[in-house]
Design a protein around this motif. Structure first.
Motif, PDB file in Angstrom:
ATOM      1  N   ARG A 110       0.822  -1.210   0.000  1.00 45.27           N
ATOM      2  CA  ARG A 110       0.000   0.000   0.000  1.00 45.27           C
ATOM      3  C   ARG A 110       0.858   1.263   0.000  1.00 45.27           C
ATOM      4  N   PHE A 164      -5.602  -1.642  -1.866  1.00 48.52           N
ATOM      5  CA  PHE A 164      -6.359  -0.426  -2.179  1.00 48.52           C
ATOM      6  C   PHE A 164      -7.851  -0.783  -2.302  1.00 48.52           C
ATOM      7  N   ASP A 221      -8.171   5.477  -3.107  1.00 49.16           N
ATOM      8  CA  ASP A 221      -7.137   4.945  -2.219  1.00 49.16           C
ATOM      9  C   ASP A 221      -5.754   5.124  -2.831  1.00 49.16           C
TER      10      ASP A 221
END
Length: 226
Positions: A19, A58, A64
């Motif tokens: 991420r 995400f 995101d």
């Protein structure tokens, strides 16, 4: 907490590490494919990451990805502007250089930035977009040394958000050399902020004899008079 600026991704990477690691690579793909699943897949494959794990990283999709990309830029800004470096600057220079950094650091991803703004502008994303803008403005002011906790805390960040947003739109359409037009635009906006802060400080000064409101308003109406 995962280091956003870690030099490489561990072989046994986690979803959280993906991420924070992947967004800059997604941005490179987003210039062509937008902040889409295709961009995510291409970025993941290019970095040897399982696309299925990348999707888990995400869960809210494009917003995101954009949010994490901006966090990555935040982290780079903090790394590249040490406290010692900032301490040599005046407040005006600190704010100007920190805001300017955010443009120069993404000048190679201008199209990705343009597409990111389109994602943030969607009605469904406006609340989150507001939080992202506030987070960036807050970080810039804190790095500049602001410690206000009263309403000044909010006014400074609100005004800076406006300055940043207007300059950002100027930047996207600026094809001048080294974005000189954007730089000049930013410096004018920062000058406006500094003037506002001076006037506000005088108005809030407990020694009101040092600031005549009637005289100040008169000068606004008749700037040639003292």
């Amino acid at each position: 907490m995962t280091d956003i600026l870690m030099e490489s991704l561990p072989e046994d990477y986690t979803v959280d590490e993906v991420r924070t690691w992947l967004p800059p690579f997604i941005a490179q793909e987003a210039a062509f494919d937008g902040w889409s699943d295709e961009a995510l897949t291409n970025a993941a494959n290019g970095q040897g990451i399982d696309p299925a794990i990348a999707r888990l990283a995400f869960p809210d999709g494009p917003i995101d990805m954009v949010d994490q990309w901006i966090l990555h830029i935040d982290a780079k800004m903090q790394r590249d502007f040490s406290e010692d470096k900032l301490n040599t600057m005046k407040i005006r220079s600190k704010i100007t250089e920190l805001v300017w950094y955010r443009f120069t650091s993404v000048e190679q991803e201008k199209e990705a930035l343009r597409r990111a703004i389109a994602i943030l502008a969607l009605p469904v994303n406006l609340k989150r977009a507001g939080k992202i803008s506030w987070r960036t403005a807050d970080l810039i002011w804190r790095m500049a040394g602001d410690t206000a906790t009263d309403y000044n805390h909010y006014t400074k960040r609100t005004i800076l958000t406006g300055v940043y947003s207007s300059t950002l739109m100027h930047f996207l359409d600026d094809d001048s050399e080294d974005h000189a037009e954007t730089r000049a635009f930013l410096e004018r906006r920062i000058e406006n902020v500094m003037q506002f802060e001076k006037v506000k400080a005088k108005w809030l000064n407990t020694d009101r004899e040092s600031f005549d409101l009637g005289s100040f308003l008169g000068r606004l109406r008749y700037p040639g008079k003292k």
